[in-house]
Enzyme design. Structure first.
Site, PDB file in Angstrom:
ATOM      1  N   ASN A   3      -7.641   5.530  11.589  1.00 50.02           N
ATOM      2  CA  ASN A   3      -7.233   4.731  10.449  1.00 50.02           C
ATOM      3  C   ASN A   3      -8.353   3.765  10.098  1.00 50.02           C
ATOM      4  OD1 ASN A   3      -4.126   5.279  10.260  1.00 50.02           O
ATOM      5  ND2 ASN A   3      -4.571   5.026  12.433  1.00 50.02           N
ATOM      6  N   CYS A  52      -6.043  12.457  13.280  1.00 50.61           N
ATOM      7  CA  CYS A  52      -4.970  13.322  12.770  1.00 50.61           C
ATOM      8  C   CYS A  52      -5.089  14.635  13.518  1.00 50.61           C
ATOM      9  CB  CYS A  52      -5.096  13.550  11.270  1.00 50.61           C
ATOM     10  SG  CYS A  52      -3.927  14.784  10.651  1.00 50.61           S
ATOM     11  N   ASP A  98       0.603   4.870  15.690  1.00 48.23           N
ATOM     12  CA  ASP A  98      -0.210   5.876  14.997  1.00 48.23           C
ATOM     13  C   ASP A  98      -1.561   6.032  15.698  1.00 48.23           C
ATOM     14  OD1 ASP A  98      -1.445   7.510  13.140  1.00 48.23           O
ATOM     15  OD2 ASP A  98      -1.516   6.032  11.552  1.00 48.23           O
ATOM     16  N   HIS A 104      -2.146   3.424   3.271  1.00 50.28           N
ATOM     17  CA  HIS A 104      -2.489   3.800   4.657  1.00 50.28           C
ATOM     18  C   HIS A 104      -3.688   4.745   4.581  1.00 50.28           C
ATOM     19  CE1 HIS A 104      -0.897   4.971   8.833  1.00 50.28           C
ATOM     20  NE2 HIS A 104      -1.851   5.834   8.628  1.00 50.28           N
TER      21      HIS A 104
HETATM   22 MG    MG Z   1      -2.758   7.040  10.239  1.00 52.52          MG
END
Ligand code: MG
Length: 309
Positions: free
Chosen positions: A259, A250, A25, A217
């Site tokens: 994150n 993102c 990610d 998350h």
């Molecule tokens: Mg993420």
């Protein structure tokens, strides 16, 4: 490192499992291309620092995610490691076949709570994406794999704004019914606040979803990552997704930062006396090392506070 003491707070778990999402990610959403050797070393260093659940890569088509085009080589080079699980993101049945051939033991599928993000990210409706995942999850479970279901945009969506809990419950229930062994509730653009986290967990558990199957998350875009995590822990969640150094972002929300940083969470949990198994010094060293390779400083407050530069 200086020791500042530990003080537990009532109502929190004794131990938390961190799902480290930096290599997949995180790096997928970084603009810098990272060499395969660096990815392999990153994953190994995370395991050396005590992380036991490390999302390694994605076997999505390289056309869609060029940053992860070397997935097979990464998986071959990290190999199996006792006590460590390396989940791999799998988009479809073809990806699952590749994952099975490579000896992967844990996979993840990536769903959306909102129609807008399903369309933007998967080019499908929510219902169509669940139809696509059904045989993947079924087959993976038959093969004895663990299956994480990522559920994006659980609290807010860049096109739709506020996302109502009932909408999330509907998709979450379907993912568990398909056979997902864990659901990771994503605040993909980082807009949620603590009361909303509590309200969604209330709605999910009221609908019969087991709290033990829920992970959170969070993204730190609006600085809410730790407050939201603490709220989830007080509710009974014990698995938290974070990325070393706060890697990621993102692609559909340009302002979205990464994150929640693993180091920031570990600092908080260490202070609360909650076991994670993570050696914070080794982890900070790893993020500092990677930041040099990405040619930018880590976004983690704890990495910045503890690193020597
Ligand atoms: Mg993420």
């Amino acid at each position: 490192m200086t020791e500042y003491g530990t003080q537990p707070l009532p109502g929190l778990p004794r131990a938390v499992t961190i799902c480290e999402v930096g290599p997949r990610d995180g790096l997928q959403n970084e603009s810098a291309q990272v060499e395969t050797g660096v990815k392999v070393e990153f994953i190994d260093r995370l395991a050396d620092a005590g992380l036991t659940l490390i999302e390694a890569t994605s076997v999505v088509h390289p056309k869609w995610v060029p940053q992860l085009a070397d997935a097979e080589e990464v998986l071959r080079r990290i190999g199996p490691r006792p006590g460590v699980r390396h989940p791999v993101l799998v988009p479809n049945q073809r990806g699952l076949r590749r994952a099975l051939d490579l000896g992967v033991t844990d996979i993840a599928v990536f769903a959306s709570a909102t129609e807008s993000f399903a369309k933007a990210n998967l080019n499908r409706t929510v219902a169509e994406s669940l139809e696509m995942f059904a045989p993947v999850v079924g087959r993976a479970r038959e093969a004895g794999m663990g299956v994480r279901g990522y559920l994006s945009m659980c609290w807010g969506d860049p096109w739709e704004g506020y996302v109502a809990p009932a909408q999330v419950v509907a998709v979450a229930t379907r993912l568990i019914a398909l056979g997902c062994t864990e659901l990771s509730l994503g605040d993909t653009i980082g807009v949620a606040t603590a009361g909303q986290v509590h309200a969604l967990l209330d709605a999910l558990t009221a609908a019969g979803l087991p709290i033990g199957a829920l992970a959170v998350h969070f993204h730190d875009t609006y600085g809410q990552g730790l407050a939201n995590t603490l709220t989830a822990l007080r509710y009974g969640v014990t698995t938290v997704d974070t990325s070393a150094g706060g890697l990621g972002g993102c692609p559909f929300a340009k302002s979205a930062t990464g994150n929640l940083a693993t180091e920031d969470l570990v600092w908080q949990l260490n202070g609360l006396g909650i076991h994670t198994g993570v050696d914070l010094d080794k982890l900070v060293d790893t993020s500092t090392w990677l930041a040099d390779r990405l040619r930018r400083p880590s976004r983690s407050a704890v990495v910045r506070a503890l690193s020597n530069n």
